[in-house]
Design an enzyme around this catalytic site. Structure first.
Site, short mmCIF file in Angstrom:
data_model
loop_
_atom_site.label_atom_id
_atom_site.label_comp_id
_atom_site.label_asym_id
_atom_site.label_seq_id
_atom_site.Cartn_x
_atom_site.Cartn_y
_atom_site.Cartn_z
N CYS A 1 21.16 34.86 40.67
CA CYS A 1 19.96 34.54 39.88
C CYS A 1 20.52 33.48 39.36
O CYS A 1 21.75 32.50 39.56
CB CYS A 1 20.26 35.56 38.23
SG CYS A 1 18.89 35.12 37.26
N GLU B 1 20.58 36.92 47.30
CA GLU B 1 19.94 37.68 47.02
C GLU B 1 19.23 38.44 47.13
O GLU B 1 18.04 37.60 46.83
CB GLU B 1 20.52 38.61 45.66
CG GLU B 1 21.21 39.85 45.52
CD GLU B 1 21.14 40.37 44.09
OE1 GLU B 1 20.51 40.93 43.02
OE2 GLU B 1 22.16 40.02 43.88
#
Length: 444
Positions: free
Chosen positions: A310, A344
């Site tokens: 993130c 990710e």
């Protein structure tokens, strides 16, 4: 509605109604009401008032034009409504989504901001989404991309996405105070229930504890002995510092950082179990301490070679190149680990644009300087970018061809320059000589 029979005086002094007088005189001028307005206009105004009153309160899902902070009217959809204290039965405030803009601009508005003459029936959601996406120009998308990147948290199917949007549709915290900034929030964040009635929260900018009142923050700041994030400083160049915070060693800080980040990331999954993550917090430093400008997180052990989970740059520090710096920093850590890395998956559309920009700049810089042939494997070894990401990037730029069973890079200097110009500036440089870091796997 019944007729209005207001008495009037005729020439002979007798009294008759307006309606009778009108019948006797075909050339009668429009009759005036008690306030001097023509009767027809008065009737029309009353009809309009009644029609508007019949609409109220507006139903959730209603589409209407709303006056925004720029003074202009924009189309909105009513997401929620709430009664106004001490108001009448139809006195509500409305939480609206501006259909031309990102959800971050959703807000509570008063009835007087809404143009009730523009109320529409509900239109098909898919059609609206398509129209909205067409209205956004390439420049607007790039602008949003540079300020707001969501990575790795779009793994929601259609049903889950609807459930997520229903649960998070109304912002619960309107503003936060963090250091010297008061920041308007963008999205819902699931703070503990005791904060449900708080429109504003006060954060300690060093330990990220949050409070309901300014006085609580002031008392806390007198006792808090932190002047930087609670981790190891692994990078300092000029006034920029990067701290590595272990979620297991600093669990409360990690959870508070996730609460804070969720206020500015729409589809971020909030991890309560922060033990498995490392947080890399970028700070601007001065004589008062190290002030967080943004961060990225990564799993301590990722089987998929993810080097970033993130990423966020806080609003006051956006459009200064910090987001690009954070992406570049994640790859420098991968190089130190001797691994290739990738963000990710799956990436959001805007996340992909940000990464594609970074990959383009890094790869084309090498291709411009390199003499002779170079393979995708060699590019991957040099940059720590995963081979698949290199391949898709070069294919999107039409710089790769498939010949005799293998991929061949075609690097015309003029074409490279054109693509580099389109990719924009690279942001702040990471001075690798200032990075002092031991990969997590080697720590005792």
């Amino acid at each position: 509605m019944g007729s209005i029979d207001t008495p009037t005086i005729t020439e002979n002094g007798t009294t008759q109604s307006h309606t009778a007088a009108a019948a006797a005189d075909g050339d009668q001028k429009p009759l005036a009401s008690s306030n001097g307005a023509p009767a027809e206009m008065t009737l029309e105004l009353e009809a309009t008032k009644k029609r508007r009153a019949s609409m109220l309160p507006l139903e959730v899902g209603t589409r209407v034009m709303c006056r925004w902070r720029d003074g202009k009217y924009h189309p909105v959809k009513v997401i929620e409504r709430r009664k106004v204290h001490y108001g009448g039965p139809n006195d509500y405030e409305y939480y609206v989504h501006y259909t031309e803009f990102n959800r971050r601009l959703d807000e509570w508005v008063k009835l007087e901001q809404l143009d009730l003459d523009s109320v529409e029936t509900v239109v098909d959601e898919k059609v609206e989404d398509k129209v909205t996406s067409l209205k956004m120009t390439r420049h607007q998308k790039r602008k949003i991309d540079e300020t707001h990147v969501e990575v790795g948290h779009e793994e929601l199917d259609a049903a889950s996405l609807r459930e997520h949007e229903e649960f998070t549709k109304v912002k619960n915290i309107a503003t936060i105070e963090l250091g010297r900034y008061e920041i308007e929030t963008w999205y819902f964040s699931p703070f503990p229930p005791e904060y449900n009635d708080s429109l504003k929260l006060y954060f300690c900018e060093f330990c990220l504890n949050f409070m309901k009142r300014k006085e609580q923050l002031q008392r806390h700041m007198r006792k808090c002995d932190l002047k930087h994030p609670p981790g190891d400083e692994i990078y300092r160049s000029g006034t920029l510092s990067m701290f590595e915070v272990d979620g297991k060693k600093n669990k409360v800080y990690g959870q508070n950082l996730c609460y804070l980040a969720k206020l500015f990331l729409d589809h971020k999954t909030l991890y309560y179990d922060v033990d498995l993550f490392l947080f890399y917090v970028l700070c601007e430093c001065d004589d008062r301490g190290c002030h967080m400008v943004g961060y990225f997180s990564k799993e301590k052990h990722s089987e998929e070679s993810y080097n970033l989970a993130c990423i966020l740059t806080l609003p006051p520090y956006q459009r200064k190149g910090y987001g690009k710096f954070l992406i570049a920093f994640s790859y420098e850590l991968s190089k130190k680990e001797g691994k290739v890395g990738t963000p990710e998956r799956p990436l959001s559309d805007l996340g992909l644009l940000s990464y594609r920009g970074y990959w383009t700049r890094v790869l084309l810089d090498i291709l411009k300087k390199h003499k002779g042939n170079i393979s995708i494997k060699e590019l991957s070894d040099m940059t720590a970018i995963k081979a698949e990401d290199i391949l898709t990037t070069l294919q999107s730029l039409e710089l790769i061809q498939y010949r005799k069973g293998q991929h061949v890079i075609c690097a015309d200097p003029k074409v490279l320059d054109r693509h580099l110009k389109a990719a924009g500036r690279g942001g702040l440089e990471v001075d690798v000589s200032k990075l002092i870091w031991t990969p997590y796997k080697e720590q005792s």
